[in-house]
Design a protein around this motif. Structure first.
Motif, PDB file in Angstrom:
ATOM      1  N   ASP A  99      -6.670   1.802   6.580  1.00 15.65           N
ATOM      2  CA  ASP A  99      -6.764   3.205   7.012  1.00 15.65           C
ATOM      3  C   ASP A  99      -6.647   3.321   8.528  1.00 15.65           C
ATOM      4  N   GLY A 112      -3.108   2.632   9.563  1.00 16.37           N
ATOM      5  CA  GLY A 112      -2.274   3.780   9.188  1.00 16.37           C
ATOM      6  C   GLY A 112      -2.502   4.966  10.103  1.00 16.37           C
ATOM      7  N   ALA A 113      -3.768   5.168  10.493  1.00 15.81           N
ATOM      8  CA  ALA A 113      -4.080   6.302  11.376  1.00 15.81           C
ATOM      9  C   ALA A 113      -3.442   6.099  12.749  1.00 15.81           C
ATOM     10  N   ARG A 117       0.823  -1.192   0.000  1.00 16.24           N
ATOM     11  CA  ARG A 117       0.000   0.000   0.000  1.00 16.24           C
ATOM     12  C   ARG A 117       0.867   1.257   0.000  1.00 16.24           C
ATOM     13  N   ARG A 118       1.868   1.232   0.851  1.00 12.40           N
ATOM     14  CA  ARG A 118       2.652   2.443   1.034  1.00 12.40           C
ATOM     15  C   ARG A 118       3.932   2.436   0.198  1.00 12.40           C
ATOM     16  N   GLU A 147      -8.442  -5.007   4.192  1.00 17.17           N
ATOM     17  CA  GLU A 147      -9.321  -4.146   4.980  1.00 17.17           C
ATOM     18  C   GLU A 147      -8.620  -3.711   6.262  1.00 17.17           C
TER      19      GLU A 147
END
Ligand code: GDP
Length: 198
Positions: free
Chosen positions: A173, A176-177, A35-36, A170
């Protein structure tokens, strides 16, 4: 045996991932790495027990700590894990957050609790990542999350938790937060109170 002095010099806040073997830690890291687009930075020497560093953009590192709790590991290996990871968790100046990966179907085992106790006594910020959430129904996942949240609020009130599935991609986010919040808080704290020698 691995020597913690061989680790790269602290250059930015680090988010370390740890978990019982088979909990889904490597898959979670791979999912976040893809993802990153994390760049692989370095691998410490050693045969099976490695600490791997990935850059999380220019501002932070993701650190993959070796898994714990292999059934029937000889005492020497267990001791090695404890020395290697213990050293890192206890002394690493740049460690901002420890993400404890747990299989959502077996959360907060005795070993996990021992780890959380240790993190708490070491003053380390922790986040619980309940992975393999796809193994449960949506409702089942929510229920498991609520139960773990309740247990954490009682015993480890500073520890946050989120659902994750590497298979379904899933929970990225939320993970990551949590990582971003911890890195920001760590930076703010360092700016207020620089450690001795800086
Ligand atoms: P590690 O030992 O903690 O690094 O665990 P791995 O990431 O190697 O995963 C252990 C096993 O769980 C493997 O068979 C993975 O395919 C499986 N696994 C990992 N993450 C997930 C997930 O999110 N969903 C499902 N269904 N299986 C997963």
């Amino acid at each position: 045996m691995h020597d913690p002095r061989e680790l790269p010099a602290p250059a930015a806040p680090e988010v370390a991932f740890v978990g019982r073997s088979n909990a889904g830690k490597s898959s979670a890291i791979n999912t976040l790495v893809n993802r990153r687009r994390l760049a692989f930075v370095s691998k410490t020497p050693g045969r099976t027990q490695l600490i791997n560093f990935f850059s999380l953009g220019p501002a932070a590192f993701l650190v993959d700590l070796p898994g714990y709790g292999y059934a029937g590991v000889p005492g020497a290996v267990k001791q090695h894990w404890e020395t290697l990871v213990g050293e890192y968790i206890a002394n690493r100046d740049s460690l901002a957050l420890v993400v404890v990966v747990m299989d959502i179907r077996h959360p907060l085992t005795e070993l996990d609790r021992r780890l959380l106790d240790w993190l708490k006594s070491a003053g380390r910020q922790a986040h619980v990542l309940l992975t393999k959430a796809d193994k449960l129904s949506k409702e089942g996942g929510k229920l498991a999350l609520a139960k773990v949240r309740q247990a954490l609020a009682r015993d480890y009130p500073a520890t946050s938790v989120s659902l994750f599935s590497s298979l379904k991609r899933e929970g990225l986010d939320a993970a990551g937060a949590a990582m971003g919040r911890a890195v920001d808080a760590f930076r703010a704290q360092k700016t207020r109170a620089p450690p001795k020698g800086e």
